[in-house]
Design an enzyme around this catalytic site. Structure first.
Site, PDB file in Angstrom:
ATOM      1  N   SER A 154      -3.055 -26.864  -2.431  1.00  0.00           N
ATOM      2  CA  SER A 154      -2.311 -27.304  -3.608  1.00  0.00           C
ATOM      3  C   SER A 154      -1.765 -28.701  -3.330  1.00  0.00           C
ATOM      4  O   SER A 154      -1.558 -29.088  -2.172  1.00  0.00           O
ATOM      5  CB  SER A 154      -1.150 -26.337  -3.877  1.00  0.00           C
ATOM      6  OG  SER A 154      -0.169 -26.913  -4.721  1.00  0.00           O
ATOM      7  N   TYR A 179       6.367 -21.824  -0.305  1.00  0.00           N
ATOM      8  CA  TYR A 179       5.033 -21.966  -0.894  1.00  0.00           C
ATOM      9  C   TYR A 179       4.388 -23.241  -0.374  1.00  0.00           C
ATOM     10  O   TYR A 179       3.217 -23.246   0.034  1.00  0.00           O
ATOM     11  CB  TYR A 179       5.114 -21.995  -2.419  1.00  0.00           C
ATOM     12  CG  TYR A 179       3.771 -22.184  -3.087  1.00  0.00           C
ATOM     13  CD1 TYR A 179       2.811 -21.173  -3.060  1.00  0.00           C
ATOM     14  CD2 TYR A 179       3.455 -23.374  -3.734  1.00  0.00           C
ATOM     15  CE1 TYR A 179       1.568 -21.350  -3.666  1.00  0.00           C
ATOM     16  CE2 TYR A 179       2.214 -23.555  -4.341  1.00  0.00           C
ATOM     17  CZ  TYR A 179       1.281 -22.539  -4.300  1.00  0.00           C
ATOM     18  OH  TYR A 179       0.045 -22.721  -4.893  1.00  0.00           O
TER      19      TYR A 179
END
Length: 310
Positions: A154, A179
């Protein structure tokens, strides 16, 4: 490593070469990016193993894919990346060469919880689960045709770091920060795997991909409270659709000219949307010392030894 040819301009799923005779494993294939990836590979002739944590959701996805692609060679197997026992059990069922391993599954910004082995859930699922899976399947990949490992990260990896002194968030936990840690770990792993494979003369290529800002169920199933509400709105107003987001990992999986260690992401502003292009990892993610430290730690935590010298 020599420079690769320029990436194809405005590449779409219609440009996927024939995949007949190749076998792909796609983690988290019951929805979102994973489902689109599995469907497109199957459409182009690949035998595709869909993995899902939830058997009911997996069966529903398998039926939908078969309806969309009649005659496709697809099958479903259970895999829970948050449980290393499940990872080993799944790997034991794979007894033939694997040509593509798409490390796609993941969880995003949930409240703090632990995996079956007691690891923070995002690091344990997104990184350790895929680290173990790849290592356990490495011999099958080495027997594959044009074999590739594609690890999905990401843009948030750019704000990540490895909290070696608080890996499980026992002292301080932020859903977003952990995350980012897991996605940063994905990049460190993908690059280090590529370096180690190349040093051994292996034909297995390790690539990275990210979908930009794509509307998937990750944004609605993980975050809670105000963040969940915000992401639902931005999914509708800003994000690109999942069909476009999946192109990056598909490109990495099938395009002939890509090289080990490359990172594929959208070509638009801030890499948020667009067509596949070559992007760069954050500079800290290229740090060899951090990558080797994470690699050694991951082998110790998972009990999976690659046998690839650093």
């Amino acid at each position: 490593m020599t420079a690769a040819p320029a990436l194809a301009d405005r590449w779409t799923a219609d440009d996927i070469p024939d995949q007949t005779g190749r076998t792909a494993i796609v983690t988290g294939a019951n929805s979102g990016l994973g489902y689109v990836t599995a469907r497109e590979l199957a459409r182009c002739g690949a035998r595709v193993v869909l993995t899902a944590r939830n058997p009911d959701k997996g069966r529903a996805a398998l039926e939908m894919l078969r309806d969309e692609q009649p005659g496709s060679m697809v099958e479903l197997r259970r895999l829970d990346l948050a449980d290393l026992g499940s990872v080993r059990a799944f790997a034991d069922t794979v007894d033939s060469p694997v040509d593509m391993l798409i490390n796609n599954a993941g969880i995003m910004m949930p409240p703090r919880s632990l995996t079956a082995q007691g690891f923070e859930s995002q690091f344990g699922t997104n990184h350790l689960g895929h680290f173990a899976l790849t290592g356990l399947l490495l011999d099958r990949l080495m027997a594959g045709r044009d074999p590739r490992v594609v690890t999905v990260s990401s843009t948030l990896h750019k704000s990540g770091s490895i909290r070696f002194d608080d890996l499980n968030g026992e002292r301080s936990y932020s859903p977003r920060a952990f995350y980012a840690q897991s996605k940063y770990a994905n990049v460190l792993f993908g690059l280090e795997l590529g370096r180690r494979l190349c040093s051994q003369g292996s034909l297995v290529r390790s690539l990275l991909a990210h979908p930009g800002y794509s509307a998937t169920n990750l944004q609605s199933t993980g975050p809670t409270g105000i963040l969940n509400a915000i992401l639902k709105v931005t999914n509708r107003l800003i994000a690109q659709d999942v069909e476009k987001g999946a192109l990056n990992q598909l490109y990495a999986a099938v395009q002939p000219q890509v090289q080990s260690g490359q990172f594929i992401g959208p070509d638009g502003r801030n890499e948020s949307k667009g067509y596949p292009t070559l992007v760069q990892p954050a500079e800290p993610a290229k740090n060899l010392g951090t990558a080797r430290r994470l690699w050694d730690l991951s082998e110790r935590l998972t009990g999976v030894r690659y046998g690839l010298p650093g």
